[in-house]
Every structure is written in C-alpha cells, then in structure tokens.
Design a protein around this motif. Structure first.
Motif, PDB file in Angstrom:
ATOM      1  N   THR A 103       0.857  -1.185   0.000  1.00 14.01           N
ATOM      2  CA  THR A 103       0.000   0.000   0.000  1.00 14.01           C
ATOM      3  C   THR A 103       0.890   1.231   0.000  1.00 14.01           C
ATOM      4  O   THR A 103       1.789   1.354   0.820  1.00 14.01           O
ATOM      5  CB  THR A 103      -0.899   0.007   1.257  1.00 14.01           C
ATOM      6  OG1 THR A 103      -1.618  -1.205   1.306  1.00 14.01           O
ATOM      7  CG2 THR A 103      -1.874   1.156   1.209  1.00 14.01           C
ATOM      8  N   ASN A 104       0.619   2.161  -0.938  1.00  6.72           N
ATOM      9  CA  ASN A 104       1.437   3.364  -0.991  1.00  6.72           C
ATOM     10  C   ASN A 104       0.874   4.420  -0.035  1.00  6.72           C
ATOM     11  O   ASN A 104      -0.080   4.176   0.695  1.00  6.72           O
ATOM     12  CB  ASN A 104       1.549   3.889  -2.433  1.00  6.72           C
ATOM     13  CG  ASN A 104       0.207   4.281  -3.004  1.00  6.72           C
ATOM     14  OD1 ASN A 104      -0.791   4.294  -2.311  1.00  6.72           O
ATOM     15  ND2 ASN A 104       0.208   4.591  -4.287  1.00  6.72           N
ATOM     16  N   ASP A 105       1.468   5.631  -0.030  1.00 11.85           N
ATOM     17  CA  ASP A 105       1.079   6.680   0.903  1.00 11.85           C
ATOM     18  C   ASP A 105      -0.355   7.169   0.713  1.00 11.85           C
ATOM     19  O   ASP A 105      -0.998   7.611   1.654  1.00 11.85           O
ATOM     20  CB  ASP A 105       2.042   7.872   0.790  1.00 11.85           C
ATOM     21  CG  ASP A 105       3.436   7.507   1.242  1.00 11.85           C
ATOM     22  OD1 ASP A 105       3.557   6.561   2.055  1.00 11.85           O
ATOM     23  OD2 ASP A 105       4.392   8.165   0.788  1.00 11.85           O
ATOM     24  N   SER A 106      -0.866   7.122  -0.495  1.00 11.51           N
ATOM     25  CA  SER A 106      -2.228   7.603  -0.736  1.00 11.51           C
ATOM     26  C   SER A 106      -3.277   6.550  -0.443  1.00 11.51           C
ATOM     27  O   SER A 106      -4.461   6.805  -0.572  1.00 11.51           O
ATOM     28  CB  SER A 106      -2.375   8.084  -2.182  1.00 11.51           C
ATOM     29  OG  SER A 106      -2.213   6.980  -3.065  1.00 11.51           O
ATOM     30  N   GLY A 107      -2.896   5.354  -0.040  1.00 12.40           N
ATOM     31  CA  GLY A 107      -3.840   4.309   0.322  1.00 12.40           C
ATOM     32  C   GLY A 107      -4.176   3.364  -0.808  1.00 12.40           C
ATOM     33  O   GLY A 107      -4.999   2.477  -0.647  1.00 12.40           O
ATOM     34  N   SER A 108      -3.562   3.528  -1.964  1.00  5.90           N
ATOM     35  CA  SER A 108      -3.825   2.643  -3.093  1.00  5.90           C
ATOM     36  C   SER A 108      -3.006   1.377  -2.941  1.00  5.90           C
ATOM     37  O   SER A 108      -1.894   1.392  -2.432  1.00  5.90           O
ATOM     38  CB  SER A 108      -3.455   3.328  -4.406  1.00  5.90           C
ATOM     39  OG  SER A 108      -4.234   4.486  -4.582  1.00  5.90           O
ATOM     40  N   THR A 109      -3.570   0.275  -3.403  1.00  4.07           N
ATOM     41  CA  THR A 109      -2.868  -1.002  -3.337  1.00  4.07           C
ATOM     42  C   THR A 109      -2.094  -1.214  -4.626  1.00  4.07           C
ATOM     43  O   THR A 109      -2.623  -1.025  -5.721  1.00  4.07           O
ATOM     44  CB  THR A 109      -3.866  -2.154  -3.132  1.00  4.07           C
ATOM     45  OG1 THR A 109      -4.607  -1.894  -1.954  1.00  4.07           O
ATOM     46  CG2 THR A 109      -3.154  -3.486  -2.994  1.00  4.07           C
TER      47      THR A 109
END
Length: 126
Positions: A103-109
């Motif tokens: 999961t990146n910083d923006s919450g996307s997988t």
C-alpha cells in the motif's frame, strides 16, 4: 413518499395558480360581463377601455399559467428519486495468484508479480 409534508403546500399553490390563470385567461377570451364588472376588476376597467382590460387580463392569465408550468416542473424534478452518481475513482478488487501487494502513501494497493523464484524471499503460493 418522504417529501409529503413539504409537497402539500406546493401542490396547493400550484392549484391556486392554475385556477387563477384559467379564470383570468377565460375572462379575457370570453369577455365575461360578471368578471369585468366585479369590484376588484373595476380598478383597471375604470382607467382602461374594455379591450385594453381584456388584453391585460389575458396577458396576466398567460403569465400565471406559465408560472404554474414552472412550479409543476420543479415539483416533478423534486419528486423523482435521485440516482446515485458514479464515483470518479472506482475500487476494483482483483485476486491474483503469485503476486506481492503493498500500500502506498495515498492508500492505493500496488500489485507486483515477482520475477524471482520463491526461494529469493518473494511471497509464494503455499
């Protein structure tokens, strides 16, 4: 019907506009003697000729009926159930075998398929 209490006064106003517009336009077209001799109408008929008063009441009747149509249109638009708007970003769940997820910083997988064999520390199917 969730909007029933707020809808009732609007329907009453709609009916009053409809009746008054039809009455005014009908009097102008049919030249009703009782209408133009009434106490309230004598305000205009005493200053205007009968023909001018008929034109005035015809114009007023048409404007009132136009306003009735505007009110009815608004009531119909408010009575329609609102359809849910599509989201600008849709989340799609995809199940893949033999892949790493993070999961990146923006919450996307983020899905990543490992190129290395399972011995190198990549997640493998057990």
């Amino acid at each position: 019907m969730q909007h029933t209490p707020a809808l009732i006064p609007a329907i009453i106003v709609l009916c009053l506009f409809l009746v008054s517009g039809i009455l005014s336009l009908g009097a102008a077209i049919a030249n009703w003697e009782w209408f133009f001799n009434s106490k309230n109408c004598r305000i205009f008929t005493s200053r205007l000729s009968r023909r001018q008063a008929r034109w005035l009441y015809g114009l007023l009747g048409a404007l009132i009926l136009l306003m009735t149509a505007v009110i009815a249109r608004d009531l119909l638009q408010k009575a329609k159930p609102h359809e849910p708007q599509p989201r600008s970003t849709t989340a799609v769940t995809v199940v893949q075998r033999d892949c790493n997820t993070a999961t990146n910083d923006s919450g996307s997988t983020i899905f990543a398929t490992p190129n290395a064999p399972a011995k190198s520390g990549a997640i493998s199917q057990s």
